[in-house]
Scaffold this motif. Structure first.
Motif, short mmCIF file in Angstrom:
data_model
loop_
_atom_site.label_atom_id
_atom_site.label_comp_id
_atom_site.label_asym_id
_atom_site.label_seq_id
_atom_site.Cartn_x
_atom_site.Cartn_y
_atom_site.Cartn_z
N TYR A 173 2.50 1.55 -3.43
CA TYR A 173 1.54 2.06 -4.28
C TYR A 173 1.46 3.56 -4.32
O TYR A 173 1.25 4.29 -5.53
N GLU A 174 1.65 4.07 -3.19
CA GLU A 174 1.55 5.45 -2.90
C GLU A 174 2.65 6.17 -3.77
O GLU A 174 2.50 7.18 -4.34
N TRP A 210 -4.01 6.26 -0.57
CA TRP A 210 -3.30 5.09 -0.38
C TRP A 210 -2.79 5.38 1.11
O TRP A 210 -2.84 4.09 1.67
N LEU A 233 0.76 -1.08 0.10
CA LEU A 233 0.09 0.04 -0.06
C LEU A 233 0.85 1.14 0.04
O LEU A 233 0.52 2.18 -0.68
N SER A 273 -5.84 4.58 3.06
CA SER A 273 -6.01 3.15 3.21
C SER A 273 -5.35 2.22 3.94
O SER A 273 -5.96 1.46 4.65
N VAL A 299 -8.04 -3.13 0.38
CA VAL A 299 -7.86 -1.38 0.17
C VAL A 299 -9.15 -0.57 0.67
O VAL A 299 -9.13 0.40 1.32
#
Length: 466
Positions: A101-102, A146, A98, A149, A177
């Motif tokens: 991904y950010e 993100w 996570l 999340s 998510v």
């Protein structure tokens, strides 16, 4: 430094200190990036020089804020390895992607277009420059998505299993998510960032209006900020209520701490003020309104609200910090609502820029968004204790094998360095905001076509500018 504190408590204090310093910058830059996109769009649509001037004015402030946010965030992230290695080891398979991904979808987007947005207007043309500004704004929102999340999963974990070694294994990324608290948290965080920016911009506009009521750019700033306060504050209060109902469903112990309830109630009172005493398991000096707590939390006057005594003492969150932090956040929210409604009434009467007390109130409310954001995070994070991953992984089991003196030493270093570096940055930002909004005419000579002669200002309007 008191070395009687445990390594766990010192590590928690250190993380709270660094994340608090860090988040005040994204809380402002998220809203400012969108504000810049709106200003640039208005400039392209109207070719009104005032919007271009305001864009140039706020882009410098945004750049400094963005830079400090990046630096403080990098320092904060190292603590996952130094102080919270067990958490990183056990939950890394979920939290790590996570966070990754950010970086991939948000930070690279922001970094890739930031230079064009700040310095590329002459070189790339209006359309590509507007696209770059919009991408930076979108990048900040994706980043918030993100990070929120990942944090929300720690509060309402879903979509995972636990292997034989006690590590979290992802099973359903959709559930991870979009975990149960994520939609409410994300909306609450983004609206808080917009309000933080609005009241900062409003304070700056009010400051310059008190010095010069005819400053057109100050009028535009103040008018746009008050529109945001008027429209968004009621929405934020509504979203906060939905978030509270979600927390009651998934983290009822946190709600009990926030409300100061040790006993379970059918028709719980709303405690306006009091002092929770955890040793005595009661809230002393309580000023309360009968049944209003249940009405707000359950939407039924006789609804059941659990008290902290329903949980073993080693599974209860500390009550004092969530109790007072929550009330600070609510008080500021109500003050924002009052200022927003006040500005709406003043606007209808044609007195938006003439009310000295409204302008003074706006200046006073300038720092309010930052205080409310920090109070909200203190409420939710302290209220999650004693869990790192709520109900599954304890904070004590997430700690690295570190000694208290080592953590205390690094905490002292962080405090000294942060106050010096970021304190200086904050002072510089205030000085930037204190400048009268203006741009040298020659600095605008590259812009074409311009529908008005830049050497002659248009007559200043006495009405609302936006």
């Amino acid at each position: 430094m008191n070395f009687d504190l445990s390594a766990e408590m010192l590590a928690r204090i250190q993380f709270a200190f660094t994340v608090s310093f860090h988040f005040i910058f994204p809380a402002f830059s998220i809203g400012t990036a969108s504000y810049l996109a709106v200003l640039n769009g208005l400039w392209l649509r109207t070719r009104d020089e005032a919007y271009l001037r305001l864009f140039e004015y706020w882009k410098t402030i945004f750049a400094v804020t963005f830079g400090m946010g990046v630096v403080s965030g990098i320092v904060m992230s190292y603590q996952f390895g130094t102080n919270w290695a067990q958490f990183s080891d056990k939950a890394g398979a979920i939290v790590g992607p996570l966070m990754g991904y950010e970086v991939l979808t948000a930070f690279f987007l922001e970094a890739g277009f930031l230079g064009i947005a700040l310095f590329g207007r002459k070189r790339v043309g209006d359309k590509l420059h507007m696209f770059a500004v919009a991408m930076v704004a979108i990048g900040t929102l994706i980043s918030a998505t993100w990070i929120t999340s990942a944090n929300s999963w720690m509060h309402t974990p879903a979509g995972y299993s636990i292997d034989v070694n006690g590590n979290f294994v992802p099973e359903d990324w959709w559930q991870i998510v979009f975990n149960p608290s994520f939609p409410y948290r994300l909306t609450h965080v983004v609206l808080a960032a917009f309000l933080t920016t609005a009241f900062t911009v409003g304070a700056v506009g009010a400051w310059h209006l008190l010095r010069d009521r005819k400053n057109r750019m100050a009028r535009i700033m103040f008018s746009m900020a008050m529109w945001m306060a008027f429209i968004v504050t009621p929405i934020q209060i509504f979203v906060g209520d939905l978030h509270g109902l979600n927390t009651l469903e998934h983290q009822p112990a946190k709600i009990a701490a926030m409300e100061g309830h040790f006993e379970t109630h059918q028709g719980a009172p709303l405690i306006l003020f009091g002092i929770p005493y955890e040793e005595e398991e009661r809230t002393k000096y309580a000023i309360q309104i009968p049944k209003l707590g249940s009405l707000i939390l359950t939407h039924h006057a006789d609804g059941e609200v659990l008290g902290l005594k329903e949980w073993p003492k080693d599974e209860r969150p500390p009550a004092v910090i969530p109790f007072f932090a929550f009330r600070i956040m609510i008080a500021i929210g109500m003050a924002m609502l009052v200022v927003g409604l006040w500005s709406g009434i003043a606007r209808l009467r044609g007195k938006l820029f003439e009310s000295i007390w409204l302008l003074r109130a706006a200046i006073l409310m300038g720092p309010s968004g930052y205080v409310a954001v920090l109070a909200g995070w203190f409420t939710t994070e302290v209220g999650r204790q004693p869990w790192t991953v709520y109900g599954v992984l304890r904070t004590s089991d997430s700690l690295s094998p570190v000694d208290a003196p080592a953590v205390a030493t690094s905490l002292v270093v962080f405090i000294v360095v942060y106050f010096f570096v970021f304190g200086s940055g904050a002072v510089y930002l205030v000085r930037l905001m204190g400048r009268t909004p203006s741009i040298n005419i020659q600095a605008l000579s590259f812009v074409a076509p311009i529908q008005t002669n830049l050497r002659h200002q248009r007559p200043t309007s006495t009405s609302s500018e936006t």
